[in-house]
Design a protein around this motif. Structure first.
Motif, PDB file in Angstrom:
ATOM      1  N   ARG A  50      15.149 -15.240 -12.420  1.00 46.10           N
ATOM      2  CA  ARG A  50      16.311 -16.117 -12.590  1.00 46.10           C
ATOM      3  C   ARG A  50      16.451 -17.095 -11.424  1.00 46.10           C
ATOM      4  O   ARG A  50      17.163 -18.097 -11.528  1.00 46.10           O
ATOM      5  N   TYR A  51      15.780 -16.784 -10.312  1.00 43.34           N
ATOM      6  CA  TYR A  51      15.832 -17.672  -9.153  1.00 43.34           C
ATOM      7  C   TYR A  51      14.688 -18.683  -9.124  1.00 43.34           C
ATOM      8  O   TYR A  51      14.664 -19.573  -8.277  1.00 43.34           O
ATOM      9  N   THR A  52      13.733 -18.548 -10.050  1.00 42.38           N
ATOM     10  CA  THR A  52      12.526 -19.367  -9.998  1.00 42.38           C
ATOM     11  C   THR A  52      12.834 -20.853 -10.172  1.00 42.38           C
ATOM     12  O   THR A  52      12.366 -21.692  -9.394  1.00 42.38           O
ATOM     13  N   ASN A  53      13.604 -21.204 -11.197  1.00 41.98           N
ATOM     14  CA  ASN A  53      13.925 -22.616 -11.430  1.00 41.98           C
ATOM     15  C   ASN A  53      14.704 -23.211 -10.263  1.00 41.98           C
ATOM     16  O   ASN A  53      14.489 -24.375  -9.889  1.00 41.98           O
ATOM     17  N   LEU A  54      15.594 -22.409  -9.675  1.00 43.68           N
ATOM     18  CA  LEU A  54      16.358 -22.871  -8.513  1.00 43.68           C
ATOM     19  C   LEU A  54      15.421 -23.145  -7.344  1.00 43.68           C
ATOM     20  O   LEU A  54      15.557 -24.170  -6.662  1.00 43.68           O
ATOM     21  N   ALA A  55      14.458 -22.248  -7.135  1.00 45.12           N
ATOM     22  CA  ALA A  55      13.500 -22.417  -6.039  1.00 45.12           C
ATOM     23  C   ALA A  55      12.645 -23.662  -6.246  1.00 45.12           C
ATOM     24  O   ALA A  55      12.382 -24.413  -5.302  1.00 45.12           O
ATOM     25  N   LEU A  56      12.213 -23.893  -7.489  1.00 44.83           N
ATOM     26  CA  LEU A  56      11.406 -25.077  -7.786  1.00 44.83           C
ATOM     27  C   LEU A  56      12.209 -26.360  -7.554  1.00 44.83           C
ATOM     28  O   LEU A  56      11.679 -27.351  -7.039  1.00 44.83           O
ATOM     29  N   THR A  57      13.479 -26.335  -7.922  1.00 39.18           N
ATOM     30  CA  THR A  57      14.337 -27.502  -7.718  1.00 39.18           C
ATOM     31  C   THR A  57      14.531 -27.790  -6.234  1.00 39.18           C
ATOM     32  O   THR A  57      14.398 -28.933  -5.784  1.00 39.18           O
ATOM     33  N   ILE A  58      14.818 -26.723  -5.468  1.00 36.51           N
ATOM     34  CA  ILE A  58      15.060 -26.884  -4.030  1.00 36.51           C
ATOM     35  C   ILE A  58      13.808 -27.385  -3.326  1.00 36.51           C
ATOM     36  O   ILE A  58      13.863 -28.326  -2.525  1.00 36.51           O
ATOM     37  N   THR A  59      12.664 -26.762  -3.622  1.00 38.35           N
ATOM     38  CA  THR A  59      11.419 -27.173  -2.959  1.00 38.35           C
ATOM     39  C   THR A  59      11.003 -28.577  -3.385  1.00 38.35           C
ATOM     40  O   THR A  59      10.454 -29.339  -2.590  1.00 38.35           O
ATOM     41  N   GLY A  60      11.277 -28.929  -4.658  1.00 41.15           N
ATOM     42  CA  GLY A  60      10.975 -30.279  -5.130  1.00 41.15           C
ATOM     43  C   GLY A  60      11.771 -31.328  -4.384  1.00 41.15           C
ATOM     44  O   GLY A  60      11.237 -32.379  -3.999  1.00 41.15           O
ATOM     45  N   ILE A  61      13.049 -31.028  -4.149  1.00 40.63           N
ATOM     46  CA  ILE A  61      13.910 -31.958  -3.417  1.00 40.63           C
ATOM     47  C   ILE A  61      13.505 -32.010  -1.942  1.00 40.63           C
ATOM     48  O   ILE A  61      13.457 -33.087  -1.335  1.00 40.63           O
ATOM     49  N   THR A  62      13.193 -30.838  -1.380  1.00 44.68           N
ATOM     50  CA  THR A  62      12.859 -30.743   0.041  1.00 44.68           C
ATOM     51  C   THR A  62      11.618 -31.546   0.387  1.00 44.68           C
ATOM     52  O   THR A  62      11.484 -32.050   1.511  1.00 44.68           O
ATOM     53  N   GLN A  63      10.692 -31.682  -0.570  1.00 43.50           N
ATOM     54  CA  GLN A  63       9.462 -32.434  -0.311  1.00 43.50           C
ATOM     55  C   GLN A  63       9.731 -33.908  -0.022  1.00 43.50           C
ATOM     56  O   GLN A  63       8.871 -34.596   0.545  1.00 43.50           O
ATOM     57  N   SER A  64      10.909 -34.392  -0.412  1.00 47.78           N
ATOM     58  CA  SER A  64      11.240 -35.801  -0.179  1.00 47.78           C
ATOM     59  C   SER A  64      11.860 -36.040   1.197  1.00 47.78           C
ATOM     60  O   SER A  64      12.080 -37.189   1.590  1.00 47.78           O
ATOM     61  N   ILE A  65      12.142 -34.954   1.942  1.00 42.91           N
ATOM     62  CA  ILE A  65      12.743 -35.103   3.273  1.00 42.91           C
ATOM     63  C   ILE A  65      11.676 -35.585   4.259  1.00 42.91           C
ATOM     64  O   ILE A  65      10.602 -34.981   4.350  1.00 42.91           O
ATOM     65  N   PRO A  66      11.931 -36.638   5.011  1.00 39.83           N
ATOM     66  CA  PRO A  66      10.932 -37.139   5.972  1.00 39.83           C
ATOM     67  C   PRO A  66      10.606 -36.097   7.039  1.00 39.83           C
ATOM     68  O   PRO A  66      11.494 -35.338   7.472  1.00 39.83           O
ATOM     69  N   SER A  67       9.361 -36.074   7.467  1.00 43.82           N
ATOM     70  CA  SER A  67       8.940 -35.112   8.484  1.00 43.82           C
ATOM     71  C   SER A  67       9.689 -35.310   9.792  1.00 43.82           C
ATOM     72  O   SER A  67       9.986 -34.347  10.502  1.00 43.82           O
ATOM     73  N   VAL A  68       9.996 -36.568  10.109  1.00 48.04           N
ATOM     74  CA  VAL A  68      10.714 -36.866  11.350  1.00 48.04           C
ATOM     75  C   VAL A  68      12.079 -36.183  11.362  1.00 48.04           C
ATOM     76  O   VAL A  68      12.537 -35.695  12.398  1.00 48.04           O
ATOM     77  N   ALA A  69      12.735 -36.127  10.199  1.00 48.22           N
ATOM     78  CA  ALA A  69      14.046 -35.490  10.105  1.00 48.22           C
ATOM     79  C   ALA A  69      13.948 -33.994  10.394  1.00 48.22           C
ATOM     80  O   ALA A  69      14.798 -33.427  11.088  1.00 48.22           O
ATOM     81  N   VAL A  70      12.915 -33.351   9.867  1.00 51.50           N
ATOM     82  CA  VAL A  70      12.718 -31.919  10.109  1.00 51.50           C
ATOM     83  C   VAL A  70      12.456 -31.662  11.585  1.00 51.50           C
ATOM     84  O   VAL A  70      13.032 -30.756  12.199  1.00 51.50           O
ATOM     85  N   ILE A  71      11.564 -32.478  12.170  1.00 50.85           N
ATOM     86  CA  ILE A  71      11.227 -32.327  13.589  1.00 50.85           C
ATOM     87  C   ILE A  71      12.464 -32.543  14.463  1.00 50.85           C
ATOM     88  O   ILE A  71      12.717 -31.787  15.406  1.00 50.85           O
ATOM     89  N   ALA A  72      13.270 -33.557  14.139  1.00 48.08           N
ATOM     90  CA  ALA A  72      14.474 -33.849  14.917  1.00 48.08           C
ATOM     91  C   ALA A  72      15.475 -32.703  14.823  1.00 48.08           C
ATOM     92  O   ALA A  72      16.106 -32.339  15.823  1.00 48.08           O
ATOM     93  N   LEU A  73      15.605 -32.113  13.641  1.00 47.20           N
ATOM     94  CA  LEU A  73      16.553 -31.016  13.446  1.00 47.20           C
ATOM     95  C   LEU A  73      16.149 -29.791  14.258  1.00 47.20           C
ATOM     96  O   LEU A  73      16.983 -29.173  14.926  1.00 47.20           O
ATOM     97  N   ILE A  74      14.853 -29.439  14.210  1.00 47.27           N
ATOM     98  CA  ILE A  74      14.373 -28.297  14.984  1.00 47.27           C
ATOM     99  C   ILE A  74      14.505 -28.568  16.483  1.00 47.27           C
ATOM    100  O   ILE A  74      14.855 -27.682  17.269  1.00 47.27           O
ATOM    101  N   PHE A  75      14.272 -29.817  16.880  1.00 47.35           N
ATOM    102  CA  PHE A  75      14.396 -30.207  18.286  1.00 47.35           C
ATOM    103  C   PHE A  75      15.824 -29.986  18.803  1.00 47.35           C
ATOM    104  O   PHE A  75      16.021 -29.536  19.940  1.00 47.35           O
ATOM    105  N   LEU A  76      16.814 -30.270  17.958  1.00 49.89           N
ATOM    106  CA  LEU A  76      18.209 -30.106  18.370  1.00 49.89           C
ATOM    107  C   LEU A  76      18.532 -28.656  18.706  1.00 49.89           C
ATOM    108  O   LEU A  76      19.348 -28.372  19.590  1.00 49.89           O
TER     109      LEU A  76
END
Length: 215
Positions: A50-76
């Motif tokens: 029941r969580y599979t479609n939710l996981a696919l949706t989340i990961t699909g959306i997450t792939q559009s996040i720029p790498s710089v944003a992820v790096i900046a967030l972890i840096f903070l």
């Protein structure tokens, strides 16, 4: 100074940065592979489908996040250093592996699973003998995408103390020096192509062509 002269005069520096690049890539990517495949398999089990479609949706959306944003967030949260770069690359490289592993398994025809159950296979046997072999092309696609992403993103991670070939590239940019920029960019390109070729060879070795053609 041309590109060839820079390589000759700074060979030790280029090699050091290349090894740094490979180190942060390899550690982060291996972590992404282990965790990503585990998550992909875990959420496709019968009790958690029941969580599979939710996981696919989340990961699909997450792939559009720029790498710089992820790096900046972890840096903070973690500051500067190789560990910060490795964790940022691990999280960013995790997404395509989870997505492809999950989609590869859920795309298997339910009829095949029913046939396997009818033959007396338990859930573990179905996973290892049916689902994973059939899903391997999709899984390998995720592994290759993740590897290319990590190699490229590791370049940007140099700005938070990750080291690697990005240091050479950004040095060239700061001095408006094209040969220095190419001296960093060229090895990154070669590494990306080389790793993709190696993974393709592994894919050809491990993926059952008969099973793919049949199903």
């Amino acid at each position: 100074m041309d590109l060839f002269s820079y390589f000759i005069n700074n060979f030790d520096v280029v090699m050091q940065r290349t090894l740094e690049h490979l180190f942060i890539f390899f550690i982060s990517w291996i972590l992404s592979v282990v965790v990503g495949v585990f998550i992909g398999i875990y959420i496709t089990r019968e009790k958690r489908k029941r969580y599979t479609n939710l996981a696919l949706t989340i990961t699909g959306i997450t792939q559009s996040i720029p790498s710089v944003a992820v790096i900046a967030l972890i840096f903070l949260f973690m500051g500067i250093g190789k560990l910060t770069a490795i964790i940022a690359l691990f999280l960013y490289g995790l997404v395509p592996i989870v997505f492809n592993t999950t989609s590869g398994i859920v795309s298997i025809s339910p009829k095949i699973i029913e046939i396997a159950k009818g033959m007396g296979m338990n859930e573990k046997e179905i996973l290892y003998k049916i689902e994973i072999p059939i899903a391997l092309p999709a899984i390998f696609s995720g592994l290759r995408n993740s590897a290319i992403i990590n190699i490229a993103t590791a370049t940007v991670a140099s700005v938070i103390g990750g080291g690697g070939l990005g240091v050479i590239i950004f040095t060239g940019l700061s001095h408006y020096n094209a040969p220095i920029i190419f001296a960093g960019a060229l090895p990154v390109s070669v590494l990306a192509i080389g790793i993709d070729i190696v993974l393709e060879l592994f894919e050809k070795k491990w993926v059952s062509k008969g099973l793919i053609n049949e199903f």
